[in-house]
Design a protein around this motif. Sequence first.
Motif, PDB file in Angstrom:
ATOM      1  N   PRO A 155       2.470   0.848 -10.099  1.00 14.34           N
ATOM      2  CA  PRO A 155       3.468   0.053  -9.365  1.00 14.34           C
ATOM      3  C   PRO A 155       3.487  -1.390  -9.834  1.00 14.34           C
ATOM      4  O   PRO A 155       2.451  -1.965 -10.185  1.00 14.34           O
ATOM      5  N   LEU A 156       4.683  -1.944  -9.856  1.00 12.15           N
ATOM      6  CA  LEU A 156       4.842  -3.366 -10.129  1.00 12.15           C
ATOM      7  C   LEU A 156       4.611  -4.124  -8.831  1.00 12.15           C
ATOM      8  O   LEU A 156       5.276  -3.874  -7.834  1.00 12.15           O
ATOM      9  N   THR A 157       3.656  -5.027  -8.844  1.00 16.48           N
ATOM     10  CA  THR A 157       3.382  -5.838  -7.663  1.00 16.48           C
ATOM     11  C   THR A 157       3.417  -7.311  -8.050  1.00 16.48           C
ATOM     12  O   THR A 157       3.191  -7.668  -9.209  1.00 16.48           O
ATOM     13  N   THR A 158       3.703  -8.148  -7.080  1.00 16.67           N
ATOM     14  CA  THR A 158       3.720  -9.594  -7.295  1.00 16.67           C
ATOM     15  C   THR A 158       2.778 -10.234  -6.283  1.00 16.67           C
ATOM     16  O   THR A 158       3.162 -11.123  -5.530  1.00 16.67           O
ATOM     17  N   GLU A 159       1.537  -9.761  -6.290  1.00 19.25           N
ATOM     18  CA  GLU A 159       0.546 -10.240  -5.343  1.00 19.25           C
ATOM     19  C   GLU A 159      -0.055 -11.565  -5.818  1.00 19.25           C
ATOM     20  O   GLU A 159      -0.378 -11.733  -6.988  1.00 19.25           O
ATOM     21  N   PHE A 169      11.626  -0.174  -3.532  1.00 16.11           N
ATOM     22  CA  PHE A 169      11.551  -1.629  -3.610  1.00 16.11           C
ATOM     23  C   PHE A 169      10.909  -2.136  -2.317  1.00 16.11           C
ATOM     24  O   PHE A 169      11.473  -1.967  -1.239  1.00 16.11           O
ATOM     25  N   GLY A 170       9.734  -2.740  -2.441  1.00 17.43           N
ATOM     26  CA  GLY A 170       9.055  -3.309  -1.294  1.00 17.43           C
ATOM     27  C   GLY A 170       9.424  -4.769  -1.124  1.00 17.43           C
ATOM     28  O   GLY A 170       9.375  -5.555  -2.078  1.00 17.43           O
ATOM     29  N   THR A 177       0.829  -1.204   0.000  1.00 21.81           N
ATOM     30  CA  THR A 177       0.000   0.000   0.000  1.00 21.81           C
ATOM     31  C   THR A 177       0.860   1.249   0.000  1.00 21.81           C
ATOM     32  O   THR A 177       0.550   2.241  -0.683  1.00 21.81           O
ATOM     33  N   THR A 178       1.964   1.227   0.747  1.00 26.07           N
ATOM     34  CA  THR A 178       2.863   2.376   0.812  1.00 26.07           C
ATOM     35  C   THR A 178       3.462   2.682  -0.551  1.00 26.07           C
ATOM     36  O   THR A 178       3.464   3.837  -1.001  1.00 26.07           O
ATOM     37  N   VAL A 179       3.970   1.661  -1.227  1.00 25.75           N
ATOM     38  CA  VAL A 179       4.576   1.871  -2.543  1.00 25.75           C
ATOM     39  C   VAL A 179       3.523   2.345  -3.544  1.00 25.75           C
ATOM     40  O   VAL A 179       3.750   3.271  -4.329  1.00 25.75           O
ATOM     41  N   GLY A 180       2.341   1.740  -3.519  1.00 23.46           N
ATOM     42  CA  GLY A 180       1.302   2.122  -4.457  1.00 23.46           C
ATOM     43  C   GLY A 180       0.771   3.519  -4.238  1.00 23.46           C
ATOM     44  O   GLY A 180       0.343   4.174  -5.191  1.00 23.46           O
ATOM     45  N   ALA A 181       0.786   3.995  -2.995  1.00 21.91           N
ATOM     46  CA  ALA A 181       0.235   5.315  -2.703  1.00 21.91           C
ATOM     47  C   ALA A 181       1.104   6.442  -3.242  1.00 21.91           C
ATOM     48  O   ALA A 181       0.594   7.510  -3.594  1.00 21.91           O
ATOM     49  N   ILE A 182       2.407   6.238  -3.339  1.00 18.80           N
ATOM     50  CA  ILE A 182       3.329   7.314  -3.705  1.00 18.80           C
ATOM     51  C   ILE A 182       3.857   7.193  -5.118  1.00 18.80           C
ATOM     52  O   ILE A 182       4.292   8.186  -5.711  1.00 18.80           O
ATOM     53  N   SER A 183       3.815   6.005  -5.702  1.00 15.90           N
ATOM     54  CA  SER A 183       4.457   5.799  -7.003  1.00 15.90           C
ATOM     55  C   SER A 183       3.779   6.624  -8.088  1.00 15.90           C
ATOM     56  O   SER A 183       2.547   6.658  -8.185  1.00 15.90           O
ATOM     57  N   THR A 221       2.490 -10.606  -1.080  1.00 20.06           N
ATOM     58  CA  THR A 221       3.603 -10.359  -1.986  1.00 20.06           C
ATOM     59  C   THR A 221       4.533 -11.570  -1.991  1.00 20.06           C
ATOM     60  O   THR A 221       5.012 -11.985  -0.934  1.00 20.06           O
ATOM     61  N   VAL A 222       4.789 -12.100  -3.177  1.00 20.20           N
ATOM     62  CA  VAL A 222       5.618 -13.299  -3.273  1.00 20.20           C
ATOM     63  C   VAL A 222       6.996 -13.003  -3.861  1.00 20.20           C
ATOM     64  O   VAL A 222       7.815 -13.908  -3.979  1.00 20.20           O
ATOM     65  N   ALA A 223       7.259 -11.774  -4.227  1.00 23.55           N
ATOM     66  CA  ALA A 223       8.592 -11.416  -4.722  1.00 23.55           C
ATOM     67  C   ALA A 223       8.972 -10.033  -4.222  1.00 23.55           C
ATOM     68  O   ALA A 223       9.746  -9.895  -3.283  1.00 23.55           O
ATOM     69  N   MET A 224       8.396  -8.994  -4.824  1.00 27.57           N
ATOM     70  CA  MET A 224       8.708  -7.637  -4.403  1.00 27.57           C
ATOM     71  C   MET A 224       7.671  -6.699  -4.996  1.00 27.57           C
ATOM     72  O   MET A 224       6.879  -7.070  -5.865  1.00 27.57           O
ATOM     73  N   ASP A 225       7.672  -5.462  -4.508  1.00 26.36           N
ATOM     74  CA  ASP A 225       6.923  -4.354  -5.099  1.00 26.36           C
ATOM     75  C   ASP A 225       7.924  -3.354  -5.651  1.00 26.36           C
ATOM     76  O   ASP A 225       9.048  -3.235  -5.139  1.00 26.36           O
ATOM     77  N   PHE A 226       7.512  -2.614  -6.676  1.00 23.97           N
ATOM     78  CA  PHE A 226       8.410  -1.606  -7.243  1.00 23.97           C
ATOM     79  C   PHE A 226       7.601  -0.394  -7.680  1.00 23.97           C
ATOM     80  O   PHE A 226       6.537  -0.520  -8.290  1.00 23.97           O
ATOM     81  N   GLY A 227       8.117   0.773  -7.353  1.00 22.49           N
ATOM     82  CA  GLY A 227       7.540   2.031  -7.796  1.00 22.49           C
ATOM     83  C   GLY A 227       8.606   3.103  -7.780  1.00 22.49           C
ATOM     84  O   GLY A 227       9.736   2.871  -7.326  1.00 22.49           O
TER      85      GLY A 227
END
Length: 253
Positions: A97-101, A143-144, A87-93, A124-130
């Motif tokens: 955002p790239l998510t692996t949900e 990088f989450g 949620t943090t990465v998605g709120a600011i990117s 999340t099974v890998a990472m988040d990116f924004g």
Amino acid sequence: MDSVRSPEWPVAPLGGVAANSAAARYGMSSGTGPIVGRAGPPSSAPPPPYQPPSGTRASSPPVGRPAAPPVPVKILVAGGFGVGKTTTVGAISEIAPLTTEAEMTTAGIGVDDPGARSSKTTTTVAMDFGCVTIDRSLKLYLFGTPGQSRFGFMWDDLARGALGALVVVDSARLDDCFPAIDFFERAGLPFVVGVNAFDGRLALELGEIRWALAIGDHVPLVQFDARDRLSVRDALLVVLDRALDRATRDRRA
């Protein structure tokens, strides 16, 4: 990134400068003509013939140079399972955002515990990116990390090249936060503890959280809302300030 519109940017009036354009954001002159289209009807007269410059050099040197690209800075958003990293990465990117949900299944019962208050159904099974541009000279790449302990082997790779980290904490589940804090203390990476205010409130006061997590006074402890873009921005600016302070002290040493 001028084509990306953040929620708080007002919509430009018809024929006006877009609120998220380079001219509006960076204070550049928009010129005397309209932003889109011609200043008038095209002329029917043919253009003048090309005249090569006299001598071997142009009569005047180029004015100015193109602006340098912003400096990339890698920041980690880490923490326990279900504390609000995605949620943090998605709120600011400023990009999608790239998510692996992945959907949580019954196989995770007893292994993945998002907490009694959480309605979380994915993990999340890998990472988040924004990413987010701070100004024309600085851009943060976020990088989450995954929160489950079985994905802990990825943290070393994600932390490589990072200048700092935001450790997201749920004040009602402090036990899940110790592994993340221990990791960054051992790695020697500057970090900030950000307490996510679920439902707009904390289960404990910030002073009590600092005591319970046994973090020193040199580690910033802030409250923020992972759903709010400006709140996330303020927390990341604290991380950036701490990383720059560490870099400055290391340079002087």
